[in-house]
Design a protein around this motif. Structure first.
Motif, PDB file in Angstrom:
ATOM      1  N   SER A  57     -21.329 -32.001 -32.862  1.00 47.82           N
ATOM      2  CA  SER A  57     -20.663 -30.699 -31.895  1.00 47.82           C
ATOM      3  C   SER A  57     -19.491 -30.194 -32.559  1.00 47.82           C
ATOM      4  N   HIS A  72     -24.723 -27.674 -28.096  1.00 49.10           N
ATOM      5  CA  HIS A  72     -23.884 -28.772 -27.370  1.00 49.10           C
ATOM      6  C   HIS A  72     -24.560 -29.269 -26.334  1.00 49.10           C
ATOM      7  N   VAL A 120     -16.908 -31.118 -23.488  1.00 50.78           N
ATOM      8  CA  VAL A 120     -17.825 -30.513 -24.218  1.00 50.78           C
ATOM      9  C   VAL A 120     -17.857 -29.154 -23.761  1.00 50.78           C
ATOM     10  N   PHE A 157     -15.821 -26.973 -26.264  1.00 49.76           N
ATOM     11  CA  PHE A 157     -16.897 -26.435 -27.383  1.00 49.76           C
ATOM     12  C   PHE A 157     -17.998 -25.439 -26.912  1.00 49.76           C
TER      13      PHE A 157
END
Lengths: 214, 99
Positions: free
Chosen positions: A78, A194, B52, B56
């Motif tokens: 990721s 992700h 995340v 991300f």
């Protein structure tokens, strides 16, 4: 007559609006995937509650070390994916290809370790079906654990395989010079990647880290 | 562009935080926490997923509409899980007629 081909589709006013629409569409798709996996998660949570002891015993046949390493591998992938998206934003072709290749490599490593785990399960007769053997009070309840384990990790592995193929295609197109004008496809690929990581973030503690019933 | 606000350093920090949380959840699985075992491992998983999604997946710098779309999925997932478990968990609370 014919205008030069641009990244901007004719229904959008400008490129920013187009990118926001792409993001919104991708998130909508991810939400449908969340609901798709959600059904399996619900089944697992219900059975885990009803067959608490058998599920706990079955869970301890899984290898925490291999599962933990795999979680680390996927988290690292990721990171490399996020850096690939950043490289695409900066129009850094070399870094983009490099990080995408790292992402593919880590995805393949994950699948290889997962395959190794499946082989150990096969060797230990933990594949549900006529060959299933389980030392415990309720073997048929433990078998349900493994049905769900293979369904959930299998579906996750299928998503990861699709993800690897998409990242490979993006890497190939990036190498041919795509995304220099419009890097959104790389970003959308990243969102999908992700999402697969997040599914595993929940699968790992749910399947591997169940408390020992004393 | 909004996403260039996230630097490599932020990505690395997020990654280190994720690995620390992974170590924590594995470590805690060997500790006897009783009923808190599932709650802590779920809380850590949610924390990792949020990290995340925020960094991300750029939710922090996305539009509010994107945030609502993302949140809606998880909101419905919570309804699915909570309402179903509310049934299973409370089934034994009341005696069934004829038992």
């Amino acid at each position: 007559m014919s205008q030069p081909k641009t990244a901007l589709a004719e229904q959008f006013e400008n490129i920013t609006t187009q990118r926001q629409s792409a993001r919104l569409g991708m998130w909508t798709f991810i939400v449908t995937e969340v609901m798709f996996f959600g059904g399996l998660f619900l089944s697992f949570v219900v059975y885990r509650y009803v067959y608490a002891e058998a599920f706990s015993q079955a869970s301890h046949h899984l290898n925490i070390a291999l599962g933990g390493i795999n979680t680390g591998v996927l988290l690292t992938s990721s990171l490399t994916m996020a850096l690939a998206v950043q490289a695409a934003e900066h129009r850094n072709k070399r870094a983009l290809i490099l990080f995408l290749l790292f992402t593919i490599l880590l995805g393949v490593v994950f699948l290889a370790i997962k395959g190794g785990e499946y082989y150990i399960d096969y060797r230990d007769h933990l594949i549900p079906g006529s060959g299933f053997r389980f030392e415990g009070e309720f073997p048929e309840r433990a078998e349900m654990f493994f049905y769900l384990y293979f369904a959930m990790t299998g579906l996750h592995a299928l998503h990861l395989t699709i993800g690897i193929v998409i990242v490979a295609v993006v890497a190939l197109l990036g190498w041919r010079g795509h995304y220099q004008e419009y890097p959104a496809p790389v970003e959308m690929t990243g969102l999908y990647w992700h999402f697969i990581d997040i599914v595993w973030i929940f699968l790992f503690p749910l399947l591997y880290l169940m408390e020992k019933s004393s | 562009m909004s996403e260039s606000q996230i630097t490599t350093k932020t990505y690395l920090k997020t990654f280190v935080a994720l690995l620390l949380l992974l170590g924590l959840t594995i470590g805690l699985s060997f500790v006897h926490l009783g009923p808190f075992h599932s709650i802590t491992s779920l809380a850590i998983a949610i924390a990792k997923a949020i990290l995340v999604m925020i960094y991300f997946m750029h939710l922090r710098y996305g539009t509010r509409l994107t945030l609502i779309f993302a949140g809606a999925g998880f909101y419905w997932l919570i309804i699915l899980l909570l309402n179903t478990m509310a049934d299973y968990v409370t089934r034994s609370w009341l005696p069934m007629p004829g038992h």
